[in-house]
Design a protein around this motif. Structure first.
Motif, PDB file in Angstrom:
ATOM      1  N   VAL A  24       0.866  -1.120  -0.074  1.00  0.00           N
ATOM      2  CA  VAL A  24       0.255  -0.376  -0.295  1.00  0.00           C
ATOM      3  C   VAL A  24       1.160   1.280   0.051  1.00  0.00           C
ATOM      4  N   LEU A  25       2.122   1.506   0.861  1.00  0.00           N
ATOM      5  CA  LEU A  25       2.847   2.831   1.423  1.00  0.00           C
ATOM      6  C   LEU A  25       3.652   2.924  -0.624  1.00  0.00           C
ATOM      7  N   SER A  26       3.820   1.408  -0.829  1.00  0.00           N
ATOM      8  CA  SER A  26       4.588   2.092  -1.913  1.00  0.00           C
ATOM      9  C   SER A  26       3.638   2.091  -3.301  1.00  0.00           C
ATOM     10  N   SER A  27       2.734   1.631  -3.326  1.00  0.00           N
ATOM     11  CA  SER A  27       1.581   2.339  -4.819  1.00  0.00           C
ATOM     12  C   SER A  27       1.020   3.952  -3.829  1.00  0.00           C
ATOM     13  N   PHE A  28       1.294   4.254  -3.185  1.00  0.00           N
ATOM     14  CA  PHE A  28       0.648   5.737  -2.969  1.00  0.00           C
ATOM     15  C   PHE A  28       1.250   6.106  -2.460  1.00  0.00           C
ATOM     16  N   CYS A  29       2.208   6.802  -3.097  1.00  0.00           N
ATOM     17  CA  CYS A  29       3.562   8.361  -2.978  1.00  0.00           C
ATOM     18  C   CYS A  29       3.722   9.411  -3.449  1.00  0.00           C
ATOM     19  N   PRO A  30       3.614  10.180  -2.786  1.00  0.00           N
ATOM     20  CA  PRO A  30       4.630  11.180  -4.399  1.00  0.00           C
ATOM     21  C   PRO A  30       5.595  11.172  -5.313  1.00  0.00           C
ATOM     22  N   GLU A  31       5.267  11.392  -6.018  1.00  0.00           N
ATOM     23  CA  GLU A  31       6.273  11.156  -7.618  1.00  0.00           C
ATOM     24  C   GLU A  31       6.348  12.019  -8.324  1.00  0.00           C
ATOM     25  N   THR A  32       7.143  11.934  -8.698  1.00  0.00           N
ATOM     26  CA  THR A  32       7.459  13.116  -9.860  1.00  0.00           C
ATOM     27  C   THR A  32       8.832  12.222 -11.351  1.00  0.00           C
ATOM     28  N   PRO A  33       8.334  12.517 -12.276  1.00  0.00           N
ATOM     29  CA  PRO A  33       9.216  11.744 -13.636  1.00  0.00           C
ATOM     30  C   PRO A  33      11.210  11.568 -12.672  1.00  0.00           C
ATOM     31  N   PHE A  34      11.346  12.420 -11.652  1.00  0.00           N
ATOM     32  CA  PHE A  34      12.823  11.884 -11.414  1.00  0.00           C
ATOM     33  C   PHE A  34      13.217  11.586  -9.555  1.00  0.00           C
ATOM     34  N   LEU A  35      11.430  11.652  -8.772  1.00  0.00           N
ATOM     35  CA  LEU A  35      11.921  10.899  -7.533  1.00  0.00           C
ATOM     36  C   LEU A  35      10.842  10.591  -7.141  1.00  0.00           C
ATOM     37  N   LYS A  36      10.555   9.471  -6.196  1.00  0.00           N
ATOM     38  CA  LYS A  36       9.437   8.647  -5.637  1.00  0.00           C
ATOM     39  C   LYS A  36       9.829   8.545  -4.430  1.00  0.00           C
ATOM     40  N   LEU A  37       9.359  10.162  -3.540  1.00  0.00           N
ATOM     41  CA  LEU A  37       9.332   9.608  -2.335  1.00  0.00           C
ATOM     42  C   LEU A  37       7.890   8.554  -1.913  1.00  0.00           C
ATOM     43  N   THR A  38       8.499   7.359  -1.017  1.00  0.00           N
ATOM     44  CA  THR A  38       8.240   6.525  -0.816  1.00  0.00           C
ATOM     45  C   THR A  38       8.229   6.235   0.979  1.00  0.00           C
ATOM     46  N   PHE A  39       6.897   6.077   1.063  1.00  0.00           N
ATOM     47  CA  PHE A  39       7.254   4.906   3.142  1.00  0.00           C
ATOM     48  C   PHE A  39       7.184   3.702   2.800  1.00  0.00           C
ATOM     49  N   ASP A  40       7.519   3.364   1.877  1.00  0.00           N
ATOM     50  CA  ASP A  40       7.319   1.613   2.442  1.00  0.00           C
ATOM     51  C   ASP A  40       8.647   1.126   2.730  1.00  0.00           C
TER      52      ASP A  40
END
Length: 185
Positions: A24-40
């Motif tokens: 769930v946490l890896s699926s719903f995270c703020p993402e840009t073309p250059f950066l994925k901020l994840t809390f997984d």
């Protein structure tokens, strides 16, 4: 590590819950073309600290496969993309194999920050390899390392404070106990 191995049903339950949270946490995270901020990393680190490195590695592998299958990215590069999560679970799980994070706070902080920096480095290398394999431009991959390090330090700060709080809550609720504590029946 907390003595959860004597309670196999609890151990499986913790691993399953952490796996679900990881997906769930890896699926719903703020993402840009250059950066994925994840809390997984939160459930991954929690299961590694509570149940050990093997459970952490299993959650990382299963979580990566499920996440890639759900998002449509399951392919021959999936095992390569597992490396950062597996490395984090292994490092934290093995370092705290016989230690309580609540009693080794300095080691905890150093381990979480070091694993975040290592994962950032591995992710950068995997992104470069992925770009090379799939033929997309990788020039910005290394230029954005400082931004990625910053994101890693942000998630480290969250993990440094959140995971011990969760472990302490689980101990107070009676789900976890120190190895030194004996069962009283």
């Amino acid at each position: 590590m907390i003595n959860i191995k004597e309670r196999p049903v609890l151990r499986i339950t913790v691993a399953a819950l952490c796996l679900a949270l990881y997906v769930v946490l890896s699926s719903f995270c703020p993402e840009t073309p250059f950066l994925k901020l994840t809390f997984d990393s939160i459930p991954l680190i929690l299961v590694s600290v509570v149940s050990g490195p093997i459970d952490g590695i299993l959650v990382a592998v299963c979580g990566c496969v499920i996440n890639d299958a759900v998002t449509g990215y399951l392919n021959f590069m999936t095992p390569v993309w597992m490396i950062p999560a597996v490395a984090r679970a292994a490092i934290i799980g093995f370092i705290f194999l016989n230690k309580d994070i609540l009693k080794h706070k300095t080691l905890w902080i150093i381990t979480v920050v070091a694993s975040a920096l290592l994962v950032t480095g591995i992710n950068t290398g995997v992104m470069f390899l992925d770009g090379y394999v799939w033929g997309y431009p990788v020039t910005l991959t290394f230029l954005l390392v400082l931004i990625r390090i910053g994101a890693g330090l942000i998630t480290s700060a969250i993990n440094i404070f959140l995971i011990p709080t969760l472990v302490e809550a689980l101990k107070k609720a009676g789900f976890l106990r120190d190895k030194e504590e004996k069962k009283t029946i």
